[in-house]
Each structure stands twice: as C-alpha cells, then as structure tokens.
Write a protein that holds these residues in place. Structure first.
Motif, mmCIF file in Angstrom:
data_model
loop_
_atom_site.group_PDB
_atom_site.id
_atom_site.type_symbol
_atom_site.label_atom_id
_atom_site.label_comp_id
_atom_site.label_asym_id
_atom_site.label_seq_id
_atom_site.Cartn_x
_atom_site.Cartn_y
_atom_site.Cartn_z
ATOM 1 N N PRO A 73 0.825 -1.215 0.000
ATOM 2 C CA PRO A 73 0.000 0.000 0.000
ATOM 3 C C PRO A 73 0.857 1.263 0.000
ATOM 4 O O PRO A 73 2.050 1.223 0.315
ATOM 5 N N PRO A 74 0.267 2.392 -0.340
ATOM 6 C CA PRO A 74 1.022 3.653 -0.373
ATOM 7 C C PRO A 74 1.579 4.012 1.011
ATOM 8 O O PRO A 74 0.932 3.785 2.036
ATOM 9 N N LYS A 75 2.797 4.589 1.021
ATOM 10 C CA LYS A 75 3.419 5.084 2.242
ATOM 11 C C LYS A 75 4.525 6.035 1.826
ATOM 12 O O LYS A 75 5.104 5.895 0.748
ATOM 13 N N PRO A 76 4.862 6.998 2.682
ATOM 14 C CA PRO A 76 5.912 7.956 2.311
ATOM 15 C C PRO A 76 7.299 7.336 2.468
ATOM 16 O O PRO A 76 7.477 6.308 3.106
ATOM 17 N N GLY A 77 8.285 8.007 1.856
ATOM 18 C CA GLY A 77 9.670 7.599 2.033
ATOM 19 C C GLY A 77 10.173 6.704 0.917
ATOM 20 O O GLY A 77 9.474 6.389 -0.054
ATOM 21 N N MET A 78 11.445 6.289 1.099
ATOM 22 C CA MET A 78 12.091 5.427 0.111
ATOM 23 C C MET A 78 11.511 4.011 0.188
ATOM 24 O O MET A 78 10.992 3.587 1.215
ATOM 25 N N LEU A 79 11.654 3.295 -0.913
ATOM 26 C CA LEU A 79 11.204 1.911 -0.962
ATOM 27 C C LEU A 79 12.348 0.997 -0.503
ATOM 28 O O LEU A 79 13.429 1.007 -1.098
ATOM 29 N N THR A 80 12.102 0.253 0.536
ATOM 30 C CA THR A 80 13.110 -0.671 1.071
ATOM 31 C C THR A 80 12.602 -2.098 0.925
ATOM 32 O O THR A 80 11.468 -2.405 1.305
ATOM 33 N N VAL A 81 13.455 -2.972 0.385
ATOM 34 C CA VAL A 81 13.065 -4.362 0.210
ATOM 35 C C VAL A 81 13.210 -5.086 1.557
ATOM 36 O O VAL A 81 14.313 -5.147 2.108
ATOM 37 N N PRO A 82 12.113 -5.614 2.133
ATOM 38 C CA PRO A 82 12.204 -6.303 3.434
ATOM 39 C C PRO A 82 13.124 -7.522 3.360
ATOM 40 O O PRO A 82 13.185 -8.226 2.348
ATOM 41 N N ALA A 83 13.809 -7.767 4.455
ATOM 42 C CA ALA A 83 14.751 -8.895 4.510
ATOM 43 C C ALA A 83 14.034 -10.222 4.342
ATOM 44 O O ALA A 83 14.584 -11.153 3.749
ATOM 45 N N ASP A 84 12.787 -10.329 4.848
ATOM 46 C CA ASP A 84 12.093 -11.613 4.739
ATOM 47 C C ASP A 84 11.722 -11.938 3.294
ATOM 48 O O ASP A 84 11.695 -13.103 2.896
ATOM 49 N N LEU A 85 11.459 -10.909 2.475
ATOM 50 C CA LEU A 85 11.162 -11.172 1.057
ATOM 51 C C LEU A 85 12.420 -11.630 0.316
ATOM 52 O O LEU A 85 12.354 -12.516 -0.550
ATOM 53 N N GLY B 5 -3.735 5.753 -7.564
ATOM 54 C CA GLY B 5 -3.779 4.647 -8.514
ATOM 55 C C GLY B 5 -2.464 4.561 -9.275
ATOM 56 O O GLY B 5 -1.687 5.510 -9.321
ATOM 57 N N GLY B 6 -2.204 3.437 -9.864
ATOM 58 C CA GLY B 6 -0.931 3.250 -10.542
ATOM 59 C C GLY B 6 0.166 2.894 -9.557
ATOM 60 O O GLY B 6 -0.092 2.454 -8.412
ATOM 61 N N LEU B 7 1.411 3.092 -9.974
ATOM 62 C CA LEU B 7 2.553 2.702 -9.163
ATOM 63 C C LEU B 7 3.423 3.908 -8.833
ATOM 64 O O LEU B 7 3.596 4.819 -9.654
ATOM 65 N N ASP B 8 3.995 3.893 -7.651
ATOM 66 C CA ASP B 8 4.817 5.001 -7.161
ATOM 67 C C ASP B 8 6.310 4.691 -7.320
ATOM 68 O O ASP B 8 7.075 5.462 -7.864
ATOM 69 N N ARG B 9 6.748 3.554 -6.814
ATOM 70 C CA ARG B 9 8.151 3.149 -6.887
ATOM 71 C C ARG B 9 8.221 1.643 -7.119
ATOM 72 O O ARG B 9 7.246 0.917 -6.905
ATOM 73 N N GLY B 10 9.403 1.168 -7.508
ATOM 74 C CA GLY B 10 9.562 -0.254 -7.739
ATOM 75 C C GLY B 10 11.001 -0.700 -7.551
ATOM 76 O O GLY B 10 11.934 0.108 -7.602
ATOM 77 N N ALA B 11 11.179 -2.002 -7.301
ATOM 78 C CA ALA B 11 12.517 -2.584 -7.136
ATOM 79 C C ALA B 11 12.507 -3.984 -7.742
ATOM 80 O O ALA B 11 11.537 -4.735 -7.582
ATOM 81 N N LEU B 12 13.584 -4.311 -8.449
ATOM 82 C CA LEU B 12 13.776 -5.636 -9.018
ATOM 83 C C LEU B 12 14.979 -6.269 -8.316
ATOM 84 O O LEU B 12 16.065 -5.684 -8.295
ATOM 85 N N VAL B 13 14.784 -7.451 -7.724
ATOM 86 C CA VAL B 13 15.851 -8.147 -7.008
ATOM 87 C C VAL B 13 16.098 -9.478 -7.709
ATOM 88 O O VAL B 13 15.183 -10.294 -7.859
ATOM 89 N N LEU B 14 17.335 -9.692 -8.138
ATOM 90 C CA LEU B 14 17.708 -10.926 -8.827
ATOM 91 C C LEU B 14 18.696 -11.722 -7.984
ATOM 92 O O LEU B 14 19.579 -11.140 -7.329
ATOM 93 N N THR C 63 22.201 -11.352 -3.607
ATOM 94 C CA THR C 63 21.112 -10.675 -4.343
ATOM 95 C C THR C 63 21.610 -9.367 -4.931
ATOM 96 O O THR C 63 22.500 -8.713 -4.382
ATOM 97 N N GLU C 64 21.001 -8.984 -6.045
ATOM 98 C CA GLU C 64 21.332 -7.724 -6.729
ATOM 99 C C GLU C 64 20.044 -6.929 -6.904
ATOM 100 O O GLU C 64 19.080 -7.419 -7.497
ATOM 101 N N GLU C 65 20.027 -5.703 -6.380
ATOM 102 C CA GLU C 65 18.808 -4.880 -6.391
ATOM 103 C C GLU C 65 18.922 -3.755 -7.409
ATOM 104 O O GLU C 65 19.969 -3.122 -7.548
ATOM 105 N N THR C 66 17.803 -3.504 -8.105
ATOM 106 C CA THR C 66 17.686 -2.351 -8.995
ATOM 107 C C THR C 66 16.429 -1.587 -8.610
ATOM 108 O O THR C 66 15.319 -2.135 -8.677
ATOM 109 N N HIS C 67 16.600 -0.310 -8.183
ATOM 110 C CA HIS C 67 15.450 0.510 -7.766
ATOM 111 C C HIS C 67 15.127 1.540 -8.840
ATOM 112 O O HIS C 67 16.012 1.995 -9.566
ATOM 113 N N SER C 68 13.853 1.904 -8.916
ATOM 114 C CA SER C 68 13.427 2.888 -9.917
ATOM 115 C C SER C 68 12.223 3.668 -9.406
ATOM 116 O O SER C 68 11.333 3.103 -8.753
ATOM 117 N N GLN C 69 12.240 4.991 -9.716
ATOM 118 C CA GLN C 69 11.068 5.815 -9.411
ATOM 119 C C GLN C 69 10.067 5.783 -10.569
ATOM 120 O O GLN C 69 9.034 6.442 -10.512
#
Length: 545
Positions: A98-110, A131-140, A151-157
């Motif tokens: 859900p929406p929340k302020p601040g940077m997007l952090t990938v939780p350790a459990d995920l 509606g739509g998307l605010d931020r995203g991260a791809l973890v490989l 793991t390798e993370e790629t973040h994008s606004q």
C-alpha cells in the motif's frame, strides 16, 4: 487453479472473489509484469489496504496468490513440488504494498523468500494513492561458485520502465550460472538451528554439549545463535527482534526447527511455536528424544515413554479452533470436554497404564536382586557422566561385549557381568575373587527430572552396590562441573553414602601417566588397557573379599 493463502479469513465474499480473479489473468511475455494483471493487482492492494503477492511462472501463469498485512506478506509452503534437481522453481515473486511515504526498502524476509524458495526474481512495487505505481525494485539472485546465493537490487522511481524490461536475458544468465554449479549442498539429516541464551558468563562447554546432543540425535546443525541478556524474556526467551532475525536465518537455511539450550515453560514453548511456525524443542525434550532412539528393551521403552508423557503433559496446547465436544441426545448437559481436555485425559490414562507396567517390572527386579544377594558376591557399579567411557571400561575389565559408541546415552539398559579381580585365583572360591560389575545409564547436567523418576527403579539398583566406580574424563576442562552433576544425582537417589573410587579415564588423550594416585583415585585408559591392574588393586583394597 491458483492457491489463495494468507490473511483471508476476514474478507467479504466480494473481496475474496476480487482476489481470486487474478488467477484468470496472464502476464504478457517479454515483461516482468504488465497488462490487465498489473492494474488489477494494484487495485486489489488499494481496495484491501494490504500487501498482495503473486507467484508467476515463466509462461506468465499465476500459480499462487497471497494476502498479507499492510507491512508484511507470508509466502505459502511450496514443499518440493515444482523444484528441479537444483531446487530451482522457475517462479517470480511479485509483491505490491500500500502507499506510504519515504524510500522503498526491500524487506529482509522477502529477500529470504527469494533465495530460500529458489525463485527467479523478486519484484517489489508500491502503489500510488491516486492509482498506478509510485516506486519499484527488481531483485535478482546471484548464485556463487560455493553454492551461496547473493542478491542484486535495482530501484526505480519509474516502475513502468522497470517492469517493461525483458526478463529473458536475466533468466538465461541465471540458468547458466546454476548449470555451472558443482551441485547445491544437500542436507542429509534433519536441519535445525541451535540457540544458547545466558545471563552471566558464556558457558562454551555447555553449548558444545548441546552440539553433541544434536549430533547424537542425528540432527544437522545449519545455524547457531548465542545471546547474552540481562534477563530472559518471559515470552520468547530471546526477545521479539532477535527471534525475527532467527526465523529469517532458519528460512534461509531451510531449517525445520529450533533447539534451545535451556528448558522452556509451556507458555514460552507455545509462544515460540506460534511466532516461528517452526518446530521448537528445549534441552530436556532433545535428551528425551535421544533416550527414545536408544531404548532397546521393553522396559527401557516404557521408562522413556513415561518420561516423555510426564514432561509433555503440561505442554499440550490447543492446535485447533474447534468448539467443545457437545454432549448431544437425551440427558445432554451442555458443553463437554474440549479437544485439549480429551488429549490431556488420554495422556493421563496412558501414564497410569505405564506406571502399572513399571511397578510390575520393579517387583520382578526386586526378586532378581534378592537372588543375586544370596549368591554372596560383592557388587561394584560403574557410574559417571555420559560418554565418559564407562561401557568401554566394563568390556575391558570383564571381557564382555556391552554396546560401545562414541555418542551420548549409548547405554540405557543396565548390564551386569562377573569381574575376576585376581587373575591368579581363578580356582578359588568365587566369593573371594569375583565381584558383579554393573554398567549404568550415563548422567548429564540438568538431567530431566521426569527421566530420573522414570528410571528410578533402574537407578535404585545402585543402592545395592558395595562400591561405586565414578568414571570421569581425565584432565577434562569442565570435569569438576560434570563430576558434581553426577554427585547431585547420586544424592537424589540416596546413593551418596556408598564408598567410591574416582576413575580418571582416557589418560591416553591427556598424555598423563596411568596408575594409582591414591586409595580413592586411579588414572586409566580403558581403550588402551593402561592402569587396569592398578584399578583392580584399589578395588581389592577398598572392597575386602
């Protein structure tokens, strides 16, 4: 058909149908996520106000749907289904929060789910309020040559650009790196984590003993955690924050349970089981499990089962949400027993039956004791800490074949053999040259009281002994502490007044010379047969025949 799991109990039928409708949509080829599936997934997250997760295979088919809380989502148990020879499942995990302020952090459990479940990728998205998307991260995942996974993370606004990337190239690299691996590590036995908690100075020897107990139980230790605290947490022992880290470590290593190096209260055991969703054992339960594995005679099996039932009775908890067993029909008087009460009643009934069996066997044992007493032979019993070499010593002294293994509690059933003290007097009256030597179950620090009670009839045979040979490991770092633990148990079963000789065994390992030290102490090596004549001489002096 996709499986739906998680926090779905409070959903309205329309909300549940909205969630289930995601399985009918497919992810377009050549994208990590997109099309109607992307928009419907975001709408579900916004409407429910909670995290929603999908597992999608490489064909774009939704295989699992999970609903979490606003802060966390729990993955379903996948078992081994769909996993290839290396455990790779060829599934991607897509999570929208859900929406929340601040940077997007990938939780350790995920990230732990990504590596533990051997997934292709983790896509974490944050929904926008409008509606739509605010931020995203791809973890490989990145498989290393030693079998570990980083793991390798790629973040994008601009999540749309991230999701539009072609997944084929990263997946080809992933498959190639897995193919080059010499083979992922396979765990042979049950995988568990060990936890030590202390409020004073760290007792390294005690934690090493826990490792040895785990080895004896056939357990492979994949993680160890030692914590020093001012006081033990009354709910979870180690505190909620450390417990959460421990669960992640267990999931990362595919551990099926946790073993604590202390006894847990019934409430602590229930709290830990509910919080971790893993098997939880305390020190006493582990010892009881080892006794159960090593019990070979009918009497030993009865004694161990009785000890287990007595220990676990207050720890039986309600595992179902069913109502009381209602007394129906004519004469019904309202609510009857709950399933929990039924379980406890059955355990008490089983305890009573086992106690009767032991009482009968105890009477038979008393008859045998009186028969041996009429023979006129003196009795010598070997006692000591577990794995001190008692059975090896008995075999060397009596030329017998009592089971000897390099593990804790190899001997549970007492064995008695004739021991010729004077080799040059084989034709004399046996009462003047021979004694009955008995081997007994090994002791351990904090031996569960339920075991002491269940084996009391066996241990009480020590009362008939004229002399005790207390076997310790020579020059052992914590030898005095272990010897004191044996003395406490001897006092508890009223055997502390029996004369004894301290036998310092395994001097071949310590490098100290074998031989008589005093009239109360002998240093020997049972395995190398050193100092045994000195032991015979001391016994003859302490036990006039």
């Amino acid at each position: 058909m996709a499986q739906v799991s998680g926090e779905i109990q409070a959903l309205r039928p329309t909300q549940l149908r909205q969630l289930q409708s995601l399985e009918r949509l497919r992810c377009p080829q050549g994208r990590w996520l997109g099309g109607d599936l992307q928009q419907r997934l975001v709408n579900c997250c916004l409407d429910l106000g909670r995290m929603v997760a999908l597992l999608i295979d490489r064909r774009g088919v939704v295989t699992h749907i999970a609903l979490g809380s606003p802060e966390r989502v729990w993955m379903p148990e996948l078992g081994r289904a769909g996993a290839g020879p290396t455990g790779q499942r060829k599934l991607r995990l897509v999570v929208v929060q859900p929406p929340k302020p601040g940077m997007l952090t990938v939780p350790a459990d995920l990230k732990t789910d990504l590596t533990r479940l051997r997934l292709d990728a983790l896509i974490l998205l944050r929904a926008a309020q409008a509606g739509g998307l605010d931020r995203g991260a791809l973890v490989l995942p990145r498989y290393q040559t030693d079998g570990t996974i980083e793991t390798e993370e790629t973040h994008s606004q601009h999540p749309g650009e991230l999701l539009a990337l072609d997944p084929n190239d990263p997946l080809e690299i992933l498959d190639a790196s897995i193919a080059r691996l010499p083979g992922l590590r396979r765990i042979e036995g049950p995988a568990w984590a060990l936890v030590g908690v202390h409020t004073g100075r760290r007792d390294a020897a005690r934690f090493e003993e826990l490792r040895e107990l785990a080895r004896t139980a056939g357990i492979e230790v994949v993680h160890e955690c030692v914590q020093r605290r001012r006081r033990i947490d009354p709910k979870t022992v180690i505190g909620s924050g450390r417990l959460e880290d421990l669960v992640l470590e267990c999931l990362e290593r595919n551990a099926e349970g946790i073993i604590f190096d202390r006894d847990l209260s019934p409430r602590q055991l229930a709290n830990l089981a509910n919080a971790t969703e893993l098997k939880v054992l305390d020190r006493s339960q582990l010892i009881l499990e080892i006794f159960a594995r090593h019990a070979s005679t009918a009497e030993a099996r009865v004694q161990v089962e009785l000890a287990q039932l007595r220990y676990n009775l207050p720890r039986i908890i309600e595992r179902s949400t069913g109502l009381s067993r209602l007394a129906g029909g004519i004469g019904g008087r309202g609510p009857g027993e709950t399933a929990l009460e039924v379980n406890r009643r059955r355990v008490r009934e089983r305890i009573r039956r086992l106690e009767k069996q032991l009482k009968k066997r105890s009477s038979q044992r008393e008859v045998r004791r009186k028969s041996r007493a009429r023979s006129g032979l003196k009795r010598v019993a070997i006692v000591g800490y577990t794995n001190a070499g008692k059975s090896t010593l008995m075999n060397q002294l009596t030329r017998s074949d009592v089971l000897v293994e390099d593990q804790l509690f190899a001997t549970l059933d007492p064995a008695s053999r004739r021991w010729l003290l004077r080799k040059d007097a084989a034709h004399e009256d046996p009462r003047q040259t021979t004694v009955v030597l008995s081997d007994t179950v090994g002791f351990i620090e904090d031996l569960p009281q339920e075991l002491v009670e269940a084996f009391r009839s066996t241990l009480e045979e020590l009362r008939d002994a004229d002399l005790l040979l207390h076997v310790v490991v020579d020059a052992e770092a914590d030898g005095e502490k272990r010897a004191a633990a044996v003395e406490r148990i001897l006092k508890e079963i009223h055997c502390d007044s029996i004369p004894r000789v301290l036998v310092e065994n395994k001097c071949d390992l310590s490098g100290r010379p074998a031989g008589q030290q005093t009239l109360y102490r002998v240093r020997v090596s049972a395995l190398e047969e050193m100092g045994l004549d000195d032991l015979r001489a001391v016994v003859c002096h302490r036990l006039p025949l």
